[in-house]
Enzyme design. Structure first.
Site, PDB file in Angstrom:
ATOM      1  N   GLY A   1     -39.317 -14.629 -13.923  1.00 35.08           N
ATOM      2  CA  GLY A   1     -38.014 -14.664 -14.589  1.00 35.08           C
ATOM      3  C   GLY A   1     -36.879 -15.020 -13.655  1.00 35.08           C
ATOM      4  O   GLY A   1     -36.911 -16.047 -12.977  1.00 35.08           O
TER       5      GLY A   1
ATOM      6  N   LEU B   1     -35.939 -14.025 -10.822  1.00 32.45           N
ATOM      7  CA  LEU B   1     -36.158 -14.044  -9.367  1.00 32.45           C
ATOM      8  C   LEU B   1     -36.761 -15.358  -8.876  1.00 32.45           C
ATOM      9  O   LEU B   1     -36.823 -15.606  -7.672  1.00 32.45           O
ATOM     10  CB  LEU B   1     -37.063 -12.869  -8.949  1.00 32.45           C
ATOM     11  CG  LEU B   1     -36.453 -11.485  -9.095  1.00 32.45           C
ATOM     12  CD1 LEU B   1     -37.517 -10.413  -8.916  1.00 32.45           C
ATOM     13  CD2 LEU B   1     -35.323 -11.290  -8.095  1.00 32.45           C
TER      14      LEU B   1
ATOM     15  N   GLU C   1     -36.009  -3.553 -10.543  1.00 27.17           N
ATOM     16  CA  GLU C   1     -36.678  -3.682 -11.838  1.00 27.17           C
ATOM     17  C   GLU C   1     -36.725  -2.360 -12.613  1.00 27.17           C
ATOM     18  O   GLU C   1     -37.361  -2.279 -13.659  1.00 27.17           O
ATOM     19  CB  GLU C   1     -38.099  -4.236 -11.657  1.00 27.17           C
ATOM     20  CG  GLU C   1     -38.154  -5.608 -11.012  1.00 27.17           C
ATOM     21  CD  GLU C   1     -37.665  -6.731 -11.905  1.00 27.17           C
ATOM     22  OE1 GLU C   1     -37.203  -6.471 -13.038  1.00 27.17           O
ATOM     23  OE2 GLU C   1     -37.749  -7.893 -11.473  1.00 27.17           O
TER      24      GLU C   1
END
Length: 173
Positions: free
Chosen positions: A27, A29, A101
């Protein structure tokens, strides 16, 4: 020569290899995405790009919440083969990623099988195209039931045709 071998042994004993964990990012990153600067920030920890890869099993990768976050739902066998990047990271970076996260509350760090798409160089960490590698992945078991009805993607891009650009959550807690 003996001195060199002894010094190498001592250095490896005192300063072991810093890249201990493989992490698969799919995603924000990834390279070219809004949070890529995090994974290359050496003050946070060490990370080395290894290769592009895709999951061996299908997963639903959806875009959800008012901020259009990409979520990989921990529902193996549904969705699509998800494309992303494998990084080798040290413990400091892994700890930071867990916090970033919101693991284990929002995302859970689990291991996943990946098919390597390409390698990056010829060093000891090079992965062979077509090989199967295991890496940590941040997926979620915590999602709204209607998310399973959302469109699924095989490759996330904040500027994709879906028209759902990622927005950083800047609201006060």
């Amino acid at each position: 020569m003996k001195v060199f071998i002894i010094l190498s042994f001592i250095i490896n004993l005192v300063c072991p290899t810093v890249y201990n964990y493989h992490v698969f990012v799919y995603g924000t990153l990834k390279k070219g995405q809004p949070n890529h600067s995090i994974i290359i920030n050496t003050t946070i920890g060490q990370a080395e790009f290894l290769s592009h890869a895709r999951t061996v099993e299908q997963y639903p990768l959806v875009i959800a919440t008012k901020n259009n976050y990409p979520f990989l739902l921990n529902v193996p066998g549904k969705g699509k083969l998800v494309h992303g990047e494998i990084y080798s990271v040290d413990q400091k970076m892994l700890d930071f990623l867990d916090e970033f996260e919101e693991c284990p509350e929002l995302y859970q760090r689990t291991k996943v099988q990946l098919e390597v798409q390409d390698g990056d160089g010829e060093g000891e960490n090079t992965l062979k195209p077509g090989s199967i590698e295991e890496a940590f992945l941040y997926s979620t078991n915590t999602y709204e039931p209607e998310w399973l009805q959302k469109p699924t993607y095989d490759n996330y891009d904040t500027n994709g045709d879906h028209g759902l650009p990622y927005h950083e959550d800047t609201s006060p807690e």
